[in-house]
Scaffold this active site. Structure first.
Site, mmCIF file in Angstrom:
data_model
loop_
_atom_site.group_PDB
_atom_site.id
_atom_site.type_symbol
_atom_site.label_atom_id
_atom_site.label_comp_id
_atom_site.label_asym_id
_atom_site.label_seq_id
_atom_site.Cartn_x
_atom_site.Cartn_y
_atom_site.Cartn_z
ATOM 1 N N ARG A 5 -1.885 -0.715 -8.172
ATOM 2 C CA ARG A 5 -3.338 -0.256 -8.037
ATOM 3 C C ARG A 5 -3.206 1.353 -8.105
ATOM 4 O O ARG A 5 -2.398 1.987 -7.413
ATOM 5 C CB ARG A 5 -3.486 -0.635 -6.580
ATOM 6 N N ARG A 60 -8.163 7.200 10.062
ATOM 7 C CA ARG A 60 -8.821 7.263 8.770
ATOM 8 C C ARG A 60 -9.537 8.728 8.775
ATOM 9 O O ARG A 60 -9.735 9.567 7.825
ATOM 10 C CB ARG A 60 -9.594 6.218 8.148
ATOM 11 N N HIS A 84 -14.227 4.995 -6.608
ATOM 12 C CA HIS A 84 -15.552 4.658 -6.560
ATOM 13 C C HIS A 84 -16.268 5.751 -7.165
ATOM 14 O O HIS A 84 -17.479 6.046 -7.247
ATOM 15 C CB HIS A 84 -16.069 4.885 -4.794
ATOM 16 N N LYS A 123 -6.813 7.462 -5.976
ATOM 17 C CA LYS A 123 -6.652 9.079 -5.778
ATOM 18 C C LYS A 123 -5.601 9.427 -4.804
ATOM 19 O O LYS A 123 -4.974 10.594 -4.989
ATOM 20 C CB LYS A 123 -8.019 9.595 -5.543
ATOM 21 N N ASP A 141 0.959 -1.192 0.130
ATOM 22 C CA ASP A 141 -0.029 0.083 0.013
ATOM 23 C C ASP A 141 0.811 1.126 -0.075
ATOM 24 O O ASP A 141 2.113 1.231 0.487
ATOM 25 C CB ASP A 141 -0.870 -0.076 1.314
HETATM 26 P P1 FDA Z 1 -13.851 10.217 -4.369
HETATM 27 O O1 FDA Z 1 -13.324 10.350 -2.891
HETATM 28 O O2 FDA Z 1 -14.492 11.137 -5.023
HETATM 29 O O3 FDA Z 1 -15.197 9.247 -4.042
HETATM 30 C C1 FDA Z 1 -16.082 9.139 -5.233
HETATM 31 C C2 FDA Z 1 -17.533 8.736 -4.315
HETATM 32 O O4 FDA Z 1 -17.376 7.423 -3.721
HETATM 33 C C3 FDA Z 1 -17.879 9.456 -3.270
HETATM 34 O O5 FDA Z 1 -18.796 10.564 -3.602
HETATM 35 C C4 FDA Z 1 -18.717 8.695 -2.468
HETATM 36 O O6 FDA Z 1 -20.056 8.376 -3.032
HETATM 37 C C5 FDA Z 1 -18.085 7.235 -2.570
HETATM 38 N N1 FDA Z 1 -17.025 6.905 -1.561
HETATM 39 C C6 FDA Z 1 -15.733 7.067 -1.887
HETATM 40 N N2 FDA Z 1 -15.147 6.568 -0.542
HETATM 41 C C7 FDA Z 1 -16.195 6.313 0.203
HETATM 42 C C8 FDA Z 1 -16.101 5.580 1.703
HETATM 43 N N3 FDA Z 1 -14.988 5.665 2.242
HETATM 44 N N4 FDA Z 1 -17.226 5.300 2.028
HETATM 45 C C9 FDA Z 1 -18.524 5.764 1.500
HETATM 46 N N5 FDA Z 1 -18.568 6.164 0.109
HETATM 47 C C10 FDA Z 1 -17.404 6.294 -0.332
HETATM 48 N N6 FDA Z 1 -5.079 5.587 -0.753
HETATM 49 C C11 FDA Z 1 -3.874 5.479 -0.278
HETATM 50 O O7 FDA Z 1 -3.533 6.595 -0.283
HETATM 51 N N7 FDA Z 1 -3.235 4.373 -0.487
HETATM 52 C C12 FDA Z 1 -3.625 3.064 -0.759
HETATM 53 O O8 FDA Z 1 -2.771 2.271 -0.623
HETATM 54 C C13 FDA Z 1 -4.704 3.258 -1.003
HETATM 55 N N8 FDA Z 1 -5.433 1.716 -1.254
HETATM 56 C C14 FDA Z 1 -6.514 1.688 -1.723
HETATM 57 C C15 FDA Z 1 -7.329 0.593 -2.118
HETATM 58 C C16 FDA Z 1 -8.446 0.428 -2.697
HETATM 59 C C17 FDA Z 1 -8.977 -0.928 -2.974
HETATM 60 C C18 FDA Z 1 -9.447 1.479 -2.922
HETATM 61 C C19 FDA Z 1 -10.755 1.546 -3.518
HETATM 62 C C20 FDA Z 1 -8.890 2.897 -2.424
HETATM 63 C C21 FDA Z 1 -7.692 2.809 -1.708
HETATM 64 N N9 FDA Z 1 -7.246 4.159 -1.242
HETATM 65 C C22 FDA Z 1 -5.789 4.164 -1.017
HETATM 66 C C23 FDA Z 1 -8.030 5.272 -1.005
HETATM 67 C C24 FDA Z 1 -8.265 6.100 -2.205
HETATM 68 O O9 FDA Z 1 -7.007 6.781 -2.252
HETATM 69 C C25 FDA Z 1 -9.290 7.288 -1.943
HETATM 70 O O10 FDA Z 1 -9.203 8.009 -0.992
HETATM 71 C C26 FDA Z 1 -10.531 6.597 -2.136
HETATM 72 O O11 FDA Z 1 -10.894 5.686 -2.741
HETATM 73 C C27 FDA Z 1 -11.670 7.558 -2.467
HETATM 74 O O12 FDA Z 1 -11.603 8.042 -3.589
HETATM 75 P P2 FDA Z 1 -12.371 7.719 -4.894
HETATM 76 O O13 FDA Z 1 -11.537 7.569 -6.094
HETATM 77 O O14 FDA Z 1 -13.429 6.762 -4.563
HETATM 78 O O15 FDA Z 1 -13.081 9.022 -5.077
#
Ligand code: FDA
Length: 299
Positions: free
Chosen positions: A174, A279, A217, A177, A123
């Site tokens: 992976r 978190r 997401h 964002k 990660d």
């Molecule tokens: P965004 O934050 O814009 O979310 C889009 C929409 O998704 C939101 O409007 C909401 O509806 C929904 N959503 C997103 N997160 C949610 C939550 N926790 N609960 C409920 N709804 C939610 N980061 C990092 O710095 N290092 C890492 O190693 C990882 N590893 C990782 C693994 C996996 C499998 C995922 C999916 C994510 C990570 N992340 C991570 C976290 C990532 O960087 C990011 O912060 C979150 O995924 C939220 O970003 P989105 O791309 O989903 O967009």
């Protein structure tokens, strides 16, 4: 404003109340909980990656304890033939204490995993650890380990150069964002800029034969990725979607129905409380997401 307020108040709430907020996103306290979550998602055709939740590690004993927990996960994956792999936070096994100490722990995990045909994802944590995490990845590849991958964060301005410097490995990456609070000197802060960089990194990775874990997401980016997958004729050899446990479950299941591979990130451990609070502090937006989950029962 509401998010900031919730974030400020949460650490003062009793553990049982925080549990109501957090439980949708955590498999449970025990490894068996993560195994059960994996088995349940397998029935839908999905895969997982398992993460051991640990407190901040400040000494070598704690790091070794965390490593032992990870070794148990690898054993369980092999024993139960689970469609999953191990995700580790490099500082949890000591990378933040001393590079060589942390690296040896990671190498022990990757060595055992390789002997059992298990993959290990490093990660990506906050920016003080980016260099060492990528250095550890390079060193492992140099030592002949191909069962290891890393994470790239689209909010970091350095990410394109990082991918470029690693492209010869054709890595398994992976793409997310990024979740930590970074300064504007090194990270994009604007929502649209982060999306644009995500797309730029996606193009770079597909052009250079990377395997991409599309971890988001964000509906806009999911639509973008689906269109690119179709246009480029990408197969399960090139990509999969990845989401967090408990988030956007309807969309996740729709991706499965549309024939994509989907993997969910499954954290478990006794430190679910510390993990949840950390978190929430790291990213006030999370507080809003978690609060929302109380009112929406289907992601
Ligand atoms: P965004 O934050 O814009 O979310 C889009 C929409 O998704 C939101 O409007 C909401 O509806 C929904 N959503 C997103 N997160 C949610 C939550 N926790 N609960 C409920 N709804 C939610 N980061 C990092 O710095 N290092 C890492 O190693 C990882 N590893 C990782 C693994 C996996 C499998 C995922 C999916 C994510 C990570 N992340 C991570 C976290 C990532 O960087 C990011 O912060 C979150 O995924 C939220 O970003 P989105 O791309 O989903 O967009």
């Amino acid at each position: 404003m509401i998010n900031k307020l919730i974030t400020a108040v949460l650490p003062l709430m009793p553990k049982s109340l925080v549990h109501i907020f957090a439980k949708k996103y955590i498999a449970g306290e025990q490894l068996t909980d993560a195994i059960n979550t994996t088995r349940n998602f397998e029935t839908l055709g999905g895969k997982t990656t398992i993460d051991v939740l640990g407190e901040f590690v400040t000494n070598k004993d704690a790091a070794n304890h965390e490593k032992d927990m990870c070794l148990n996960v690898i054993d369980a994956i092999d024993k139960h033939k689970l469609p999953t792999y191990l995700s580790i936070k490099p500082t949890s096994v000591g990378l933040g204490i001393d590079y060589n100490f942390g690296f040896e722990n990671i190498k022990e995990l990757v060595t055992k995993a390789k002997s059992l045909g298990v993959f290990v994802r490093l990660d990506m944590e906050n920016s003080p650890y980016t260099d060492d995490t990528l250095k550890a990845y390079k060193q492992l590849r140099g030592d002949g380990f191909d069962n290891v991958g890393f994470v790239i964060q689209a909010y970091m301005k350095r990410s394109y150069d990082d991918l470029n410097s690693l492209k010869d490995y054709k890595p398994n990456v992976r793409l997310c964002k990024g979740i930590y609070n970074e300064s504007p000197e090194i990270a994009y802060k604007d929502f649209h800029e982060i999306r644009e960089n995500y797309k730029k990194l996606f193009h770079f990775m597909t052009d250079n034969d990377f395997f991409i874990g599309i971890a988001t997401h964000d509906e806009y980016l999911i639509d973008f990725a689906e269109a690119e997958i179709k246009k480029r004729g990408m197969t399960e050899q090139n990509y999969e979607f990845q989401m967090l446990l408990g988030v956007k479950e309807n969309r996740r299941n729709e991706l499965l129905t549309n024939g994509h591979n989907v993997r969910i990130y499954v954290p478990f451990g006794e430190d679910w409380y510390g993990y949840s609070i950390r978190r929430l502090k790291e990213n006030p937006k999370m507080a809003g997401h978690i609060a929302k989950s109380i009112f929406t029962f289907n992601g």
